[in-house]
Scaffold this motif. Structure first.
Motif, short mmCIF file in Angstrom:
data_model
loop_
_atom_site.label_atom_id
_atom_site.label_comp_id
_atom_site.label_asym_id
_atom_site.label_seq_id
_atom_site.Cartn_x
_atom_site.Cartn_y
_atom_site.Cartn_z
N GLY A 7 0.78 -1.23 0.00
CA GLY A 7 0.00 0.00 0.00
C GLY A 7 0.81 1.27 0.00
O GLY A 7 2.02 1.28 0.16
N THR A 10 0.41 7.83 3.51
CA THR A 10 0.46 9.28 3.60
C THR A 10 0.58 9.62 5.08
O THR A 10 -0.25 9.17 5.88
N ALA A 30 -2.25 7.49 7.08
CA ALA A 30 -3.33 6.78 6.40
C ALA A 30 -2.71 5.90 5.32
O ALA A 30 -1.71 6.28 4.70
N THR A 31 -3.27 4.73 5.12
CA THR A 31 -2.80 3.81 4.09
C THR A 31 -3.98 3.34 3.27
O THR A 31 -5.12 3.41 3.71
N ASP A 32 -3.70 2.86 2.07
CA ASP A 32 -4.78 2.31 1.25
C ASP A 32 -4.85 0.78 1.34
O ASP A 32 -5.72 0.17 0.74
N LYS A 33 -3.93 0.19 2.10
CA LYS A 33 -3.92 -1.25 2.38
C LYS A 33 -3.41 -1.46 3.80
O LYS A 33 -2.63 -0.65 4.29
#
Length: 137
Positions: A7, A10, A30-33
């Protein structure tokens, strides 16, 4: 995938100097995974001014009741220990250098994580030594 972690990450850090002369650092990520993240800061400030000795007379208060001990290679052991009665106990204003020689392990051992069950509103001020105290050279 930076460094092999899944992932995109940010992260932001906000530095705030309060009206009470507290420096607050607030981290957000924050992560997307699902992934591992462990944000930290290794800044050190000499409140006496540049070239004015060491920070060992600065008084530090950290509103934290636990820390993570490290092994001889400075890797956390996994234990979460109480700071009470240890060299890591800064729950009351204490000169940074008061117990520094008692910190176990190789130098510098400033990689220990301090943890707290207290609210984020708790402050961790670091004060410059008073004029009546002598400064370490």
């Amino acid at each position: 995938m930076e460094e092999g972690y899944p992932g995109a990450l940010t992260a932001t850090v906000t530095y705030t100097l309060t009206h009470s002369n507290e420096l607050r650092l607030e981290y957000a990520a924050a992560t997307d995974k699902p992934t591992i993240v462990n944000l930290t800061n290794h800044s050190y400030f000499n409140l006496a001014g540049d070239g004015q000795g060491t920070i060992l007379d600065h008084e530090l208060t950290i509103m934290a009741d636990r820390y993570t001990p490290v092994d001889d290679t400075l890797i956390p052991t996994g234990e979460i220990a109480s700071v009470r009665g240890t060299v890591m106990d800064f729950t009351r204003a204490t000169a940074i250098g008061a117990r520094i020689k008692d910190v176990p392990g190789p130098r510098p051992a400033a990689t220990t994580t301090i943890t707290s069950s207290r609210t984020a509103a708790a402050s961790s001020p670091c004060r410059q030594p008073s004029a009546s105290r002598s400064r370490a050279a």
